[in-house]
Design a protein around this motif. Structure first.
Motif, PDB file in Angstrom:
ATOM      1  N   LEU A  28       5.178 -14.326  21.136  1.00 29.53           N
ATOM      2  CA  LEU A  28       6.206 -12.815  21.610  1.00 29.53           C
ATOM      3  C   LEU A  28       6.866 -13.800  22.385  1.00 29.53           C
ATOM      4  N   TYR A  35       8.688  -6.711  25.211  1.00 33.28           N
ATOM      5  CA  TYR A  35       6.960  -6.415  24.276  1.00 33.28           C
ATOM      6  C   TYR A  35       6.045  -5.839  25.144  1.00 33.28           C
ATOM      7  N   ARG A 160       8.518  -4.552  20.119  1.00 33.76           N
ATOM      8  CA  ARG A 160       7.253  -5.235  19.853  1.00 33.76           C
ATOM      9  C   ARG A 160       6.119  -5.342  20.692  1.00 33.76           C
TER      10      ARG A 160
END
Length: 281
Positions: A28, A35, A160
């Motif tokens: 990520l 996120y 995300r």
């Protein structure tokens, strides 16, 4: 304080779960967009390995401490081990005292624009968790049931992110709730990454879990398991597994490198590991 998890802090199950967590967060972090991480059963944030509860079992000695003393570990374990060492109040160069739970581990890897949502049901643990993150504007602590958090906090504002589901498996229907919770959450946020932990005590129960996940119709479901003892031990946890939905690119290959290293470092020659797709693309 309710230190129900402290008896097992830093054990082999913690290590396996948190290695998977750090591998996902590392991916990520590879993209600039912010996120969100939702931890549905957050606990207290970090654990004192020299505390009374942890020393009663000494499980960390056969878990994280054994791994820290191992040699020739693969590079994919370095991110996790560095995050463990960074846990607040650990002294560089001295034996590990504090072990980060998933909230503290995740927070140590997040950037300035990322967000951490922590749900915890037990009131005493919530007070401890709020104190742990009291000066952190990126972390929110909610006193609520983790299964309800899947509905209350999804989808997040960020596009995300990761949802970590790590229930205590104290209820007899926890496997069923795991599948139901995943289906509900995926319906609300189909692009999120989901990491769901489960114990290995009864292989039949695990088979049923995998079959229910296969029957769910959800795509891209990866299962990874690690065991430190033979499965003929009745009614005792001999291993654990992680279900990862929408896994990051190459997570399966990276786990095939990491899990044998954990097996070599923390087991006594028994048990094993596996990585398999329950549902492909």
């Amino acid at each position: 304080m309710n230190y129900r998890h402290a008896y097992h802090a830093g054990n082999a199950a913690d290590v396996m779960k948190h290695v998977v967590l750090t591998l996902i967060l590392e991916r990520l972090n590879a993209k600039p967009a912010p996120y969100c991480v939702l931890d549905t059963h957050a606990g207290i944030g970090r654990y004192d390995l020299e505390g009374t509860e942890a020393r009663k079992t000494g499980e960390a000695d056969a878990g994280i401490r054994r791994l820290l003393s191992a040699t020739n570990l693969p590079a994919d374990l370095k991110v996790y081990l560095e995050a463990v060492r960074r846990c607040p109040d650990n002294t560089p160069g001295e034996p590990l005292r504090w072990y980060p739970g998933s909230p503290r581990l995740a927070r140590s890897m997040m950037r300035a624009d990322d967000r951490l949502i922590l749900a915890e049901l037990h009131a005493e643990d919530v007070r401890t968790l709020k104190a742990e993150f009291r000066d952190d504007p990126q972390a929110q602590v909610h006193h609520m049931d983790g299964w309800l958090a899947l509905k209350a906090h999804l989808p997040p504002k960020q596009k995300r992110g990761l949802v970590l589901v790590d229930p205590p498996f104290e209820a007899t229907d926890e496997y069923e709730r795991l599948v139901q919770g995943l289906r509900l959450a995926h319906g609300r946020w189909s692009t999120g990454i989901y990491a769901l932990w489960y114990p290995i005590k009864d292989r039949a129960a695990v088979w049923n879990l995998h079959q229910a996940l296969e029957n769910s119709g959800l795509p891209r479901i990866l299962a990874a398991e690690y065991s430190w003892a033979d499965e003929d031990r009745v009614e005792r946890m001999v291993g654990c597994g992680m279900i990862v939905v929408n896994p990051p690119w190459q997570l399966d290959d990276r786990l095939r490198t990491v899990l044998p290293a954990l097996q070599s470092a923390m087991s006594t020659g028994k048990g094993g590991w596996r990585v398999e797709w329950i549902a492909p693309e």
